[in-house]
Design a protein around this motif. Structure first.
Motif, short mmCIF file in Angstrom:
data_model
loop_
_atom_site.label_atom_id
_atom_site.label_comp_id
_atom_site.label_asym_id
_atom_site.label_seq_id
_atom_site.Cartn_x
_atom_site.Cartn_y
_atom_site.Cartn_z
N GLY A 93 40.80 0.40 20.25
CA GLY A 93 40.64 -0.37 19.02
C GLY A 93 39.21 -0.39 18.54
N ILE A 94 39.01 -1.06 17.42
CA ILE A 94 37.66 -1.19 16.86
C ILE A 94 36.82 -1.99 17.85
N GLY A 95 35.67 -1.46 18.22
CA GLY A 95 34.84 -2.11 19.23
C GLY A 95 35.35 -1.88 20.63
N GLY A 96 36.33 -1.00 20.76
CA GLY A 96 36.94 -0.75 22.06
C GLY A 96 36.33 0.42 22.80
N LEU A 97 36.60 0.47 24.09
CA LEU A 97 36.05 1.51 24.95
C LEU A 97 37.05 1.73 26.07
N GLU A 98 37.45 2.98 26.28
CA GLU A 98 38.39 3.31 27.35
C GLU A 98 37.90 4.54 28.08
N VAL A 99 38.00 4.50 29.40
CA VAL A 99 37.67 5.67 30.22
C VAL A 99 38.79 5.84 31.22
N THR A 100 39.29 7.05 31.39
CA THR A 100 40.41 7.26 32.29
C THR A 100 40.39 8.63 32.93
N ALA A 143 27.50 -8.99 21.48
CA ALA A 143 27.35 -7.79 22.32
C ALA A 143 27.84 -8.08 23.74
N ARG A 144 27.62 -9.29 24.19
CA ARG A 144 28.10 -9.65 25.54
C ARG A 144 29.63 -9.69 25.57
N GLU A 145 30.21 -10.23 24.50
CA GLU A 145 31.67 -10.34 24.45
C GLU A 145 32.33 -9.00 24.19
N SER A 146 31.69 -8.20 23.35
CA SER A 146 32.30 -6.92 22.97
C SER A 146 31.24 -5.85 22.85
N PRO A 147 30.75 -5.34 23.98
CA PRO A 147 29.66 -4.35 23.94
C PRO A 147 30.02 -3.09 23.18
N GLY A 148 31.31 -2.80 23.10
CA GLY A 148 31.72 -1.60 22.39
C GLY A 148 31.53 -1.68 20.89
N THR A 149 31.22 -2.84 20.38
CA THR A 149 31.02 -3.02 18.94
C THR A 149 29.78 -2.30 18.44
N PHE A 150 28.78 -2.21 19.33
CA PHE A 150 27.48 -1.68 18.93
C PHE A 150 27.17 -0.36 19.65
N ALA A 151 26.47 0.51 18.94
CA ALA A 151 26.09 1.79 19.55
C ALA A 151 25.17 1.57 20.75
N ASP A 152 24.21 0.66 20.63
CA ASP A 152 23.20 0.55 21.68
C ASP A 152 23.71 -0.12 22.95
N THR A 153 24.83 -0.80 22.88
CA THR A 153 25.44 -1.33 24.10
C THR A 153 26.67 -0.52 24.50
N GLY A 154 27.40 -0.02 23.52
CA GLY A 154 28.63 0.70 23.82
C GLY A 154 28.42 2.07 24.43
N HIS A 186 34.74 3.31 20.22
CA HIS A 186 34.86 3.17 18.76
C HIS A 186 33.91 2.05 18.37
N PHE A 187 32.66 2.42 17.96
CA PHE A 187 31.69 1.37 17.64
C PHE A 187 31.56 1.17 16.14
N GLN A 188 31.20 -0.05 15.76
CA GLN A 188 31.15 -0.47 14.36
C GLN A 188 29.75 -0.52 13.77
N LEU A 189 28.82 -0.94 14.63
CA LEU A 189 27.48 -1.24 14.13
C LEU A 189 26.41 -0.58 14.99
N PRO A 190 25.24 -0.33 14.40
CA PRO A 190 24.22 0.41 15.16
C PRO A 190 23.55 -0.39 16.28
N THR A 191 23.09 -1.61 15.98
CA THR A 191 22.31 -2.31 16.99
C THR A 191 22.85 -3.72 17.23
N SER A 192 22.64 -4.17 18.46
CA SER A 192 23.12 -5.49 18.85
C SER A 192 22.02 -6.54 18.82
N THR A 193 20.84 -6.15 18.39
CA THR A 193 19.66 -7.02 18.47
C THR A 193 19.90 -8.39 17.85
N LEU A 194 20.55 -8.43 16.71
CA LEU A 194 20.76 -9.71 16.03
C LEU A 194 22.02 -10.42 16.48
N SER A 195 22.79 -9.78 17.37
CA SER A 195 24.06 -10.37 17.79
C SER A 195 24.25 -10.27 19.29
#
Lengths: 159, 143, 154
Positions: free
Chosen positions: A7-14, A59-70, A46-55
């Protein structure tokens, strides 16, 4: 076939070779697809935003949302399954611009720029990408083969 | 690919590259990008202008030159022309890595002997594609 | 040929900073000021009309640009030591982008070599045709000025 939706902000590895990782609705978001052909391990972010700096909390709840954490998390999850960075093939799709936006509002381009920055620093080259434009995309990774396809509308093409 | 190709005069296995740019930052960036090409690179030499590049070329057998245009002392256009006129250097492929410029200038460079042109800011993937196309995935020079 | 605009300079500066240095910048909504010492880089050009471009950046911004271009941490000492070289190269790329955007790719053009100095603020007043004042996401200012020679008489 085991369809695994990212999903949006999601991350899967298998490492499940019957798995097909799929993510829909790639607008300004970017799908980062990672595949280790030696260990048959696949990952998709599937990341939505470039940086987590302001959020930082988001980022802790959904690291996949941001490029720099995802992106780092994607690779850490690949490493956890025994993958090595030199073996991982990286592809990307998305980063579209749907309203003729520029500057701050061209989130798609900013997402792409941040992805490139992270990979340049990590010394990772992107093998192939399908980014930009104003098409919505769906990305699929077939874990048994490593094949990646990008669908826009009814058109499906290998990446 | 001959047995000598891919070996510098020093006898090192692997490719010898020469990066020519008056910007130390760009030289480091190109060097870094070369390291990501997946080729066996023995050494990457550097030069700050065309004249220094010719000095390097006289001392090392180089498999590929990546050169800027806008440089002091001797610019990239003259470097390409000098290499093309020298029988000992004419076969060395040159990739121009430079800021966007007129179409006429790009055509002139390619006509004079440059193998390819990469506009700055270059993507490392684009540099990889050009270098591998010229040198081949295992470092063989493709004519 | 229409006269160049601040918007053109903003677009060129913003795109080059993003594409070459992975830095995001937006046109400043308020007046920008520089404090302490800054790096000022100048590059001359010749085309249908000649002129020069000037780029002004705080040293901290130069270090960030260098770090991003080199793929290292901003805290790495090399980032600071390469700041001047990074700004020079960014202006070199800006020069090429401006020339092709404003004059086109069908006319012969020549770009000089960038010259970058550490200068104290306030900056001396210099002749300029137009300018782009921008801010990075950090809020730090960056200034790009164009000094374009008068065109030939009609």
């Amino acid at each position: 076939m085991n369809l695994v939706t990212v999903g949006i902000g999601g991350l899967e590895v298998t490492g499940d070779r019957s798995a097909v990782l799929i993510t829909h609705g790639l607008g300004s978001c970017i799908a980062v697809i990672a595949y280790d052909p030696f260990r048959k391990v696949g990952g998709m972010l599937h990341f939505q935003l470039p940086t987590s700096t302001l959020s930082p909390e988001r980022a802790r709840e959904s690291p996949g949302t941001f490029a720099d954490t995802g992106i780092p998390m994607l690779f850490e999850r690949m490493y956890a399954l025994g993958c090595r960075k030199p073996d991982i093939i990286v592809k990307a799709a998305g980063g579209g611009n749907f309203h003729g936006d520029s500057g701050t509002f061209d989130i798609g381009k900013r997402n792409h720029t941040m992805m490139r920055k992270i990979f340049w620093k990590a010394q990772v080259l992107v093998r192939a990408e399908d980014v930009g434009g104003s098409r919505s995309r769906t990305a699929r990774l077939f874990v048994d083969s490593g094949n990646v396809t990008i669908q826009s509308g009814s058109e499906v093409a290998p990446l | 690919m001959s047995a000598e190709q891919g070996q510098g005069r020093e006898g090192k296995m692997g490719l010898q590259m020469l990066v020519v740019d008056d910007s130390p930052v760009t030289r480091k960036m190109v060097r870094r990008a070369i390291g990501l090409c997946g080729l066996e690179v023995a050494e990457v030499h550097e030069a700050g202008n065309g004249a220094e590049a010719l000095t390097q070329l006289a001392s090392h057998r180089v498999d590929l030159v990546l050169a800027d245009i806008n440089m002091p002392v001797m610019n990239g256009v003259e470097l390409v022309e000098r290499m093309a006129r020298d029988p000992g250097l004419a076969a060395i492929p040159v990739v121009i890595v430079a800021t966007p410029m007129s179409e006429e200038r790009v055509e002139r460079l390619l006509d004079t002997g440059a193998r390819a042109y990469l506009a700055k800011p270059f993507r490392p993937e684009a540099l990889r594609d050009v270098v591998v196309q010229i040198l081949g995935p295992k470092g063989a020079v493709h004519v | 040929m229409s006269e160049p605009t601040s918007e053109l300079l903003s677009n060129v500066l913003g795109e080059v900073l993003q594409d070459a240095a992975f830095v995001f910048a937006e046109p400043a909504e308020d007046e920008i000021t520089f404090e302490g010492e800054v790096l000022r880089s100048t590059i001359a050009f010749e085309s249908v009309r000649g002129g020069a471009l000037r780029l002004v950046t705080p040293t901290r911004v130069a270090a960030e640009i260098a770090a991003n271009m080199l793929g290292i941490d901003p805290s790495d000492p090399e980032a600071e030591s390469q700041g001047r070289a990074a700004v020079s190269e960014i202006l070199n790329v800006i020069g090429g982008a401006f020339i092709t955007r404003y004059f086109g790719t069908q006319v012969p053009s020549q770009l000089g070599l960038p010259v970058t100095d550490l200068v104290a603020t306030p900056l001396p007043v210099a002749r300029r045709t137009c300018a782009a004042a921008m801010r990075l996401e950090s809020g730090e200012p960056v200034l790009l000025e164009l000094d374009l020679e008068e065109g030939p008489a009609a």
